[in-house]
Design a protein around this motif. Structure first.
Motif, PDB file in Angstrom:
ATOM      1  N   PRO A 228       0.822  -1.222   0.000  1.00  0.00           N
ATOM      2  CA  PRO A 228       0.000   0.000   0.000  1.00  0.00           C
ATOM      3  C   PRO A 228       0.846   1.258   0.000  1.00  0.00           C
ATOM      4  CG  PRO A 228       0.008  -1.001   2.175  1.00  0.00           C
ATOM      5  CD  PRO A 228       0.695  -1.971   1.260  1.00  0.00           C
ATOM      6  N   ASP A 229       0.233   2.367  -0.356  1.00  0.00           N
ATOM      7  CA  ASP A 229       0.896   3.665  -0.369  1.00  0.00           C
ATOM      8  C   ASP A 229       1.396   3.998   1.047  1.00  0.00           C
ATOM      9  OD1 ASP A 229       1.704   6.267  -0.663  1.00  0.00           O
ATOM     10  OD2 ASP A 229      -0.281   7.086  -1.080  1.00  0.00           O
ATOM     11  N   PRO A 230       2.711   4.232   1.217  1.00  0.00           N
ATOM     12  CA  PRO A 230       3.244   4.539   2.560  1.00  0.00           C
ATOM     13  C   PRO A 230       2.560   5.734   3.213  1.00  0.00           C
ATOM     14  CG  PRO A 230       5.045   4.125   1.016  1.00  0.00           C
ATOM     15  CD  PRO A 230       3.783   4.188   0.206  1.00  0.00           C
ATOM     16  N   GLU A 231       2.159   6.720   2.402  1.00  0.00           N
ATOM     17  CA  GLU A 231       1.485   7.894   2.962  1.00  0.00           C
ATOM     18  C   GLU A 231       0.127   7.510   3.563  1.00  0.00           C
ATOM     19  OE1 GLU A 231      -0.088  12.329   1.584  1.00  0.00           O
ATOM     20  OE2 GLU A 231       1.184  11.147   0.239  1.00  0.00           O
ATOM     21  N   LEU A 232      -0.597   6.610   2.878  1.00  0.00           N
ATOM     22  CA  LEU A 232      -1.880   6.133   3.400  1.00  0.00           C
ATOM     23  C   LEU A 232      -1.663   5.352   4.690  1.00  0.00           C
ATOM     24  CD1 LEU A 232      -4.922   5.595   3.264  1.00  0.00           C
ATOM     25  CD2 LEU A 232      -4.434   3.669   1.728  1.00  0.00           C
ATOM     26  N   VAL A 233      -0.621   4.503   4.723  1.00  0.00           N
ATOM     27  CA  VAL A 233      -0.327   3.718   5.924  1.00  0.00           C
ATOM     28  C   VAL A 233      -0.035   4.636   7.104  1.00  0.00           C
ATOM     29  CG1 VAL A 233       1.234   2.031   6.969  1.00  0.00           C
ATOM     30  CG2 VAL A 233       0.538   1.765   4.578  1.00  0.00           C
ATOM     31  N   LYS A 234       0.778   5.670   6.857  1.00  0.00           N
ATOM     32  CA  LYS A 234       1.128   6.603   7.933  1.00  0.00           C
ATOM     33  C   LYS A 234      -0.109   7.349   8.435  1.00  0.00           C
ATOM     34  CE  LYS A 234       4.524  10.138   9.155  1.00  0.00           C
ATOM     35  NZ  LYS A 234       3.583  10.886  10.002  1.00  0.00           N
ATOM     36  N   LYS A 235      -0.960   7.792   7.502  1.00  0.00           N
ATOM     37  CA  LYS A 235      -2.185   8.485   7.908  1.00  0.00           C
ATOM     38  C   LYS A 235      -3.085   7.558   8.719  1.00  0.00           C
ATOM     39  CE  LYS A 235      -2.499  11.843   4.099  1.00  0.00           C
ATOM     40  NZ  LYS A 235      -3.278  12.244   2.889  1.00  0.00           N
ATOM     41  N   LEU A 236      -3.130   6.280   8.338  1.00  0.00           N
ATOM     42  CA  LEU A 236      -3.950   5.310   9.056  1.00  0.00           C
ATOM     43  C   LEU A 236      -3.420   5.099  10.473  1.00  0.00           C
ATOM     44  CD1 LEU A 236      -6.245   3.262   9.080  1.00  0.00           C
ATOM     45  CD2 LEU A 236      -4.688   1.599   8.033  1.00  0.00           C
ATOM     46  N   ILE A 237      -2.100   4.917  10.597  1.00  0.00           N
ATOM     47  CA  ILE A 237      -1.491   4.713  11.925  1.00  0.00           C
ATOM     48  C   ILE A 237      -1.721   5.936  12.812  1.00  0.00           C
ATOM     49  CG2 ILE A 237       0.697   4.423  13.157  1.00  0.00           C
ATOM     50  CD1 ILE A 237       1.698   2.803  10.754  1.00  0.00           C
ATOM     51  N   ASP A 238      -1.406   7.117  12.269  1.00  0.00           N
ATOM     52  CA  ASP A 238      -1.576   8.351  13.045  1.00  0.00           C
ATOM     53  C   ASP A 238      -3.041   8.562  13.422  1.00  0.00           C
ATOM     54  OD1 ASP A 238       1.117   8.792  12.797  1.00  0.00           O
ATOM     55  OD2 ASP A 238       0.938  10.255  11.161  1.00  0.00           O
ATOM     56  N   GLY A 239      -3.938   8.239  12.480  1.00  0.00           N
ATOM     57  CA  GLY A 239      -5.363   8.431  12.744  1.00  0.00           C
ATOM     58  C   GLY A 239      -5.870   7.526  13.849  1.00  0.00           C
ATOM     59  N   VAL A 240      -5.523   6.239  13.790  1.00  0.00           N
ATOM     60  CA  VAL A 240      -5.982   5.293  14.811  1.00  0.00           C
ATOM     61  C   VAL A 240      -5.399   5.648  16.182  1.00  0.00           C
ATOM     62  CG1 VAL A 240      -5.949   2.879  15.556  1.00  0.00           C
ATOM     63  CG2 VAL A 240      -6.327   3.424  13.147  1.00  0.00           C
ATOM     64  N   CYS A 241      -4.104   5.985  16.216  1.00  0.00           N
ATOM     65  CA  CYS A 241      -3.438   6.294  17.487  1.00  0.00           C
ATOM     66  C   CYS A 241      -3.876   7.640  18.075  1.00  0.00           C
ATOM     67  CB  CYS A 241      -1.923   6.280  17.303  1.00  0.00           C
ATOM     68  SG  CYS A 241      -1.246   4.630  16.998  1.00  0.00           S
ATOM     69  N   SER A 242      -4.607   8.439  17.301  1.00  0.00           N
ATOM     70  CA  SER A 242      -5.052   9.735  17.818  1.00  0.00           C
ATOM     71  C   SER A 242      -6.243   9.603  18.760  1.00  0.00           C
ATOM     72  CB  SER A 242      -5.413  10.671  16.658  1.00  0.00           C
ATOM     73  OG  SER A 242      -6.584  10.221  15.985  1.00  0.00           O
ATOM     74  N   TYR A 243      -6.862   8.425  18.808  1.00  0.00           N
ATOM     75  CA  TYR A 243      -8.031   8.234  19.674  1.00  0.00           C
ATOM     76  C   TYR A 243      -7.604   7.827  21.087  1.00  0.00           C
ATOM     77  CZ  TYR A 243     -11.010   8.648  15.588  1.00  0.00           C
ATOM     78  OH  TYR A 243     -11.654   9.143  14.476  1.00  0.00           O
ATOM     79  N   ASP A 244      -8.403   8.217  22.059  1.00  0.00           N
ATOM     80  CA  ASP A 244      -8.101   7.937  23.466  1.00  0.00           C
ATOM     81  C   ASP A 244      -7.920   6.448  23.713  1.00  0.00           C
ATOM     82  OD1 ASP A 244      -8.287  10.612  24.023  1.00  0.00           O
ATOM     83  OD2 ASP A 244     -10.381  10.519  24.715  1.00  0.00           O
ATOM     84  N   TYR A 245      -6.944   6.123  24.560  1.00  0.00           N
ATOM     85  CA  TYR A 245      -6.665   4.778  25.051  1.00  0.00           C
ATOM     86  C   TYR A 245      -6.004   3.849  24.033  1.00  0.00           C
ATOM     87  CZ  TYR A 245      -9.799   6.303  28.790  1.00  0.00           C
ATOM     88  OH  TYR A 245     -10.393   7.005  29.806  1.00  0.00           O
TER      89      TYR A 245
END
Length: 396
Positions: A228-245
């Motif tokens: 997959p596109d590394p930029e999409l992967v990074k956005k996905l990781i950052d997005g998921v980790c931005s939520y509490d807990y």
């Protein structure tokens, strides 16, 4: 300026590119403009080719005709790819766009093979080239047209993130190079009887073959399952980790079902002592919001981890230090936990290895054994139960 004019006048609601109908309209516009431009260029160049008796110009003309056919296939591809999902294809028909690109690339290579043969015949049996100023000027105009067409396809392709149209942009830019060589060979025929026309025809044909091969690779990769596109992967990781807990993610898998159609699954690390209902609500919210934001279908699996046990945390840090010093092949670890009584404990965890390293079953077993022995030098009563994972992303 002309590109913007065409978009604003022929595409309704052109700013709403997240809408599939608008995206398809961009694709249709790019294809129609490509057909009209390339057919006109074919007519001009075939006329120049016969007037001047130049095989290189005729080869370049047929190349433009194949580009027009490519544009037709692109339109058909966009049309079929936009068909809604059904029982047989629950994720839609988006990959048809890649298949249409593959057909185009095979057509391009076929043209290249045919004109290599014709050009070699011209070298063996040279004929006189009839240079005339007006046909030469028409070639120069065709070069300027291709420069604009390359820019137009790039503009459309970037706007809707279409690899097919961006590939068409590169193909048009390549045609600028080949047409320039053809024009120079026609000009050079005024001063030499050497069959430059045939040699340039071979060069043009080789370039056409190379373009076809490159297009084949670009369209095959997503069909075969590229990373997959590394930029999409990074956005996905950052997005998921931005939520509490949510403290971390792993086991990221992204499947491509066509441009703008992707499914992703990810394991999210959450505290083991939090309410199941509370963390479920957070995960559910993350799935819905990130699916819409990243234009993917996202599924998140919860992995509870012990974040408050001092012994677990210190042992994990010791393991990370061992890996950092002695096992550079290991990219990361996850799902770390300790199970057992005070006299004997099992360390259970997964290690991630990327695809730069070739692992056979024998190498995997040796890696597990060496890591287990390294842990026993610090904690002799610990037994490591290790699962080897592969990294399914291209993120470094």
């Amino acid at each position: 300026m002309l590109s913007k004019f065409l978009v604003t006048n022929f595409i309704k609601d052109y700013n709403n590119i997240s809408d599939e109908k608008v995206r398809n309209s961009y694709g249709y516009l790019g294809g129609i403009v490509g057909i009209i431009a390339n057919i006109l260029l074919f007519i001009v160049k075939i006329f120049v080719g016969f007037i001047t008796n130049s095989i290189a110009v005729i080869a370049d003309a047929v190349n433009n005709l194949s580009d027009a056919a490519s544009s037709i296939i692109t339109i058909i591809g966009f049309k079929l790819a936009s068909k809604p999902a059904d029982a047989e294809h629950p994720f839609g028909h988006g990959r048809i766009e890649y298949i249409s690109g593959l057909i185009v690339s095979f057509m391009v290579m076929l043209v290249g093979f045919e004109f290599i043969k014709t050009s070699f015949k011209r070298i063996i049996n040279p004929t006189n080239i009839n240079f005339q100023l007006m046909p030469f000027l028409l070639l120069l105009v065709s070069i300027l047209t291709k420069i604009w067409l390359s820019y137009f396809n790039k503009y459309i392709g970037k706007t809707i993130d279409s690899s097919a149209l961006q590939a068409s942009s590169l193909d048009a830019l390549g045609d600028v190079f080949t047409s320039s060589c053809v024009a120079l060979s026609l000009l050079a025929s005024k001063w030499t009887s050497t069959p430059i026309d045939g040699y340039v025809g071979v060069l043009v044909s080789i370039f056409i073959l190379y373009s076809g091969f490159s297009l084949t690779k670009e369209t095959l990769d997503p069909i075969l399952g590229e990373a997959p596109d590394p930029e999409l992967v990074k956005k996905l990781i950052d997005g998921v980790c931005s939520y509490d807990y949510i403290s971390g993610v792993h086991d990221i898998i992204i499947h491509n079902y066509g441009p703008g159609k992707a499914m992703a699954s990810v394991h999210a690390e959450v505290p083991c002592d939090i309410s199941v209902m509370k963390i479920h609500e957070i995960i559910d919210t993350a799935e819905k919001e990130l699916s819409e934001k990243l234009n993917i279908f996202l599924v998140i699996h919860m992995d509870p981890i012990n974040t408050n046990d001092e012994k677990v945390n210190s042992t994990k840090n010791e393991l990370l230090k061992i890996i950092h010093n002695d096992f550079p092949i290991i990219k990361s670890i996850h799902d770390f936990r300790i199970v057992g009584d005070n006299d004997f404990k099992n360390l259970i965890f997964d290690i991630v290895i990327d695809y730069e390293h070739v692992l056979t079953p024998e190498i995997e077993e040796k890696l597990k054994k060496d890591l287990d022995n390294a842990i026993k030098t610090i904690h002799p009563h610990y037994n490591a139960i290790i699962t080897i994972d592969r990294d399914f992303t291209s993120l470094k």
